[in-house]
Design a protein around this motif. Structure first.
Motif, mmCIF file in Angstrom:
data_model
loop_
_atom_site.group_PDB
_atom_site.id
_atom_site.type_symbol
_atom_site.label_atom_id
_atom_site.label_comp_id
_atom_site.label_asym_id
_atom_site.label_seq_id
_atom_site.Cartn_x
_atom_site.Cartn_y
_atom_site.Cartn_z
ATOM 1 N N ALA A 11 54.021 65.494 67.432
ATOM 2 C CA ALA A 11 55.193 64.888 67.596
ATOM 3 C C ALA A 11 55.504 64.639 69.130
ATOM 4 O O ALA A 11 55.932 63.675 69.543
ATOM 5 N N MET A 12 55.252 65.758 70.059
ATOM 6 C CA MET A 12 55.296 65.620 71.309
ATOM 7 C C MET A 12 54.318 64.344 71.700
ATOM 8 O O MET A 12 54.840 63.742 72.622
ATOM 9 N N PHE A 13 53.085 64.443 71.429
ATOM 10 C CA PHE A 13 52.155 63.537 71.760
ATOM 11 C C PHE A 13 52.633 61.759 71.368
ATOM 12 O O PHE A 13 52.555 60.995 72.294
ATOM 13 N N ILE A 14 53.100 61.840 70.207
ATOM 14 C CA ILE A 14 53.421 60.575 69.885
ATOM 15 C C ILE A 14 54.838 60.067 70.355
ATOM 16 O O ILE A 14 54.815 59.053 70.877
ATOM 17 N N THR A 15 55.880 60.933 70.553
ATOM 18 C CA THR A 15 57.022 60.596 71.201
ATOM 19 C C THR A 15 57.040 60.223 72.661
ATOM 20 O O THR A 15 57.451 59.253 73.117
ATOM 21 N N GLY A 16 56.223 61.114 73.280
ATOM 22 C CA GLY A 16 56.022 60.907 74.754
ATOM 23 C C GLY A 16 54.973 60.144 75.040
ATOM 24 O O GLY A 16 54.981 59.594 76.469
ATOM 25 N N GLY A 17 53.809 59.990 74.437
ATOM 26 C CA GLY A 17 52.884 59.258 74.975
ATOM 27 C C GLY A 17 52.467 58.049 74.344
ATOM 28 O O GLY A 17 52.487 57.079 75.311
ATOM 29 N N VAL A 18 52.673 57.859 73.036
ATOM 30 C CA VAL A 18 52.537 56.719 72.525
ATOM 31 C C VAL A 18 53.603 55.852 72.478
ATOM 32 O O VAL A 18 53.382 54.542 72.761
ATOM 33 N N GLY A 19 54.838 56.465 72.553
ATOM 34 C CA GLY A 19 56.020 55.439 72.471
ATOM 35 C C GLY A 19 56.385 54.767 73.830
ATOM 36 O O GLY A 19 56.400 53.480 73.551
ATOM 37 N N PRO A 20 56.369 55.385 74.935
ATOM 38 C CA PRO A 20 56.474 54.627 76.229
ATOM 39 C C PRO A 20 55.255 53.447 76.329
ATOM 40 O O PRO A 20 55.641 52.384 76.787
#
Length: 75
Positions: free
Chosen positions: A22-31
């Protein structure tokens, strides 16, 4: 007794791995997706790349903690 211990360890490792994902997707992929659509990124003193790197690093660290936790499995 070791079966209960192993299942609890695997459940905890799964929880940590899900948090890491969730951290990877929210903070990495999202931006990255937001930038590709031309949406505004994070504002303030930190750059978008710096914040993204922190999120990816944090998610990777939690994922590694889950892997270390699985070493406690009993035969």
């Amino acid at each position: 007794m070791s079966l209960v211990h192993n299942e609890r360890t695997k459940l905890t490792a799964t929880l940590l791995n899900n948090v890491a994902a969730a951290m990877f997707i929210t903070g990495g992929v999202g931006p990255i997706v937001a930038l590709s659509y031309g949406l505004p990124g994070p504002t303030g003193g930190w750059s978008a790349l710096g914040i993204t790197a922190i999120w990816i690093f944090s998610g990777s660290a939690i994922h590694y903690m889950a892997r270390l936790l699985l070493k406690e499995l009993k035969p």
